[in-house]
Structures are given as structure tokens and as C-alpha cells.
Design a protein around this motif. Structure first.
Motif, PDB file in Angstrom:
ATOM      1  N   ASP A  59       0.829  -1.211   0.000  1.00  0.00           N
ATOM      2  CA  ASP A  59       0.000   0.000   0.000  1.00  0.00           C
ATOM      3  C   ASP A  59       0.860   1.257   0.000  1.00  0.00           C
ATOM      4  O   ASP A  59       0.619   2.190  -0.760  1.00  0.00           O
ATOM      5  N   HIS A 128      -2.752  -8.024  -3.874  1.00  0.00           N
ATOM      6  CA  HIS A 128      -2.884  -6.577  -3.719  1.00  0.00           C
ATOM      7  C   HIS A 128      -3.267  -5.932  -5.050  1.00  0.00           C
ATOM      8  O   HIS A 128      -4.147  -5.074  -5.102  1.00  0.00           O
ATOM      9  N   ARG A 129      -2.614  -6.345  -6.119  1.00  0.00           N
ATOM     10  CA  ARG A 129      -2.923  -5.799  -7.451  1.00  0.00           C
ATOM     11  C   ARG A 129      -4.339  -6.162  -7.872  1.00  0.00           C
ATOM     12  O   ARG A 129      -5.049  -5.348  -8.467  1.00  0.00           O
ATOM     13  N   LYS A 131      -6.879  -6.720  -5.911  1.00  0.00           N
ATOM     14  CA  LYS A 131      -7.821  -5.902  -5.136  1.00  0.00           C
ATOM     15  C   LYS A 131      -7.827  -4.461  -5.651  1.00  0.00           C
ATOM     16  O   LYS A 131      -8.881  -3.843  -5.771  1.00  0.00           O
ATOM     17  N   SER A 132      -6.649  -3.923  -5.986  1.00  0.00           N
ATOM     18  CA  SER A 132      -6.564  -2.570  -6.514  1.00  0.00           C
ATOM     19  C   SER A 132      -7.292  -2.458  -7.850  1.00  0.00           C
ATOM     20  O   SER A 132      -7.971  -1.457  -8.114  1.00  0.00           O
ATOM     21  N   LYS A 135     -10.975  -2.300  -7.281  1.00  0.00           N
ATOM     22  CA  LYS A 135     -11.394  -0.967  -6.817  1.00  0.00           C
ATOM     23  C   LYS A 135     -11.529  -0.022  -7.993  1.00  0.00           C
ATOM     24  O   LYS A 135     -12.483   0.757  -8.090  1.00  0.00           O
ATOM     25  N   LYS A 136     -10.565  -0.058  -8.915  1.00  0.00           N
ATOM     26  CA  LYS A 136     -10.589   0.834 -10.083  1.00  0.00           C
ATOM     27  C   LYS A 136     -11.775   0.548 -10.979  1.00  0.00           C
ATOM     28  O   LYS A 136     -12.355   1.448 -11.575  1.00  0.00           O
TER      29      LYS A 136
END
Length: 139
Positions: A59, A128-129, A131-132, A135-136
Motif C-alpha cells: 500500500d 494486492h494488485r 484488489k486494486s 477498486k478501479k
């Protein structure tokens, strides 16, 4: 990091290494093998503690995080090498390892620890990617 993901990573790590260790053990495993299982469990518990921190480092894009992950893994590998030498019931009783044997043991377990921690970090980066990206995309 989602708690469920942390737990799944830890369980997956434990099962993977238990299978690898059983594949390398005699059949049936010797009585001292219980120590190996306990060390595997300890490593899985360490993952529960480090995985959320590694997630936070993703993060924050913390500088030097990959090097620190590698160094932590190497040090834990060395610690596990030491623990296996100190625990009772380990190794073949008729074999007396020398200094070179111990150096090789520490080198191998240090490298295994480093690659485990980097592998864990790599999985966390992928999660993490993902999840990111969700979100986008607004999912």
C-alpha cells in the motif's frame, strides 16, 4: 489484508511444506519428525504475522521492501537451522556432522527461508494488485 486471505496463505504454506517434508522423510517418519511438523506450524504462524505487514508495505510502496523481505526470510531460515540442531531426536545417530556440514545446512535453510519470504511477498503483491484493480473497476 483480508484476514481470510492471510489464513489461507498460512494454511497453504503449512500443507505445501508438510507434503515436501513428508516426501523427504523415511516411511514411517522417525519420532523426531514431530519437531519438523512443529517448526512448519511455527513458520505458518509467522506468515499470519508478516503477511498483513507486507500488504501494508505494498500500500505504502515502502522503499527497500523487497530487500527487507529477503533479509527477514534469510534470518528466519538461519534461526530454523539453529533450532533443528538444538532440538532432540534429529538426524541419524551414527552420523556426526562437521563444520562444513553445518555451514551447508545453514546456507541451505537461509536460502530456503529467503525464497519462501519472497514467494509469500510475491503472492501478496498479486492479491494486492487484484484488489486494486477491482477498486478501479468499481467491483
Amino acid at each position: 489484508m483480508p484476514k481470510k486471505t492471510t489464513i489461507l496463505l498460512s494454511i497453504g504454506f503449512f500443507i505445501f511444506w508438510l507434503l515436501v517434508l513428508l516426501a523427504g522423510a523415511d516411511f514411517p517418519p522417525p519420532p523426531g519428525f514431530i519437531w519438523v511438523i512443529l517448526l512448519d506450524l511455527l513458520a505458518a504462524l509467522l506468515i499470519c504475522g508478516r503477511a498483513p505487514l507486507y500488504w501494508n508495505w505494498c500500500d505504502s510502496k515502502r522503499r527497500g521492501r523487497k530487500l527487507q523481505v529477503a533479509l527477514e526470510g534469510w534470518l528466519v531460515g538461519l534461526l530454523f537451522a539453529l533450532l533443528t540442531l538444538l532440538l532432540p531426536g534429529g538426524g541419524e545417530p551414527s552420523v556426526t556432522p562437521g563444520l562444513v556440514d553445518h555451514a551447508i545446512w545453514f546456507g541451505v535453510l537461509g536460502c530456503v527461508g529467503m525464497f519462501n519470504s519472497l514467494g509469500l511477498y510475491g503472492l501478496i503483491v498479486l492479491f494486492h494488485r487484484k484488489k486494486s484493480l477491482r477498486k478501479k473497476l468499481g467491483k
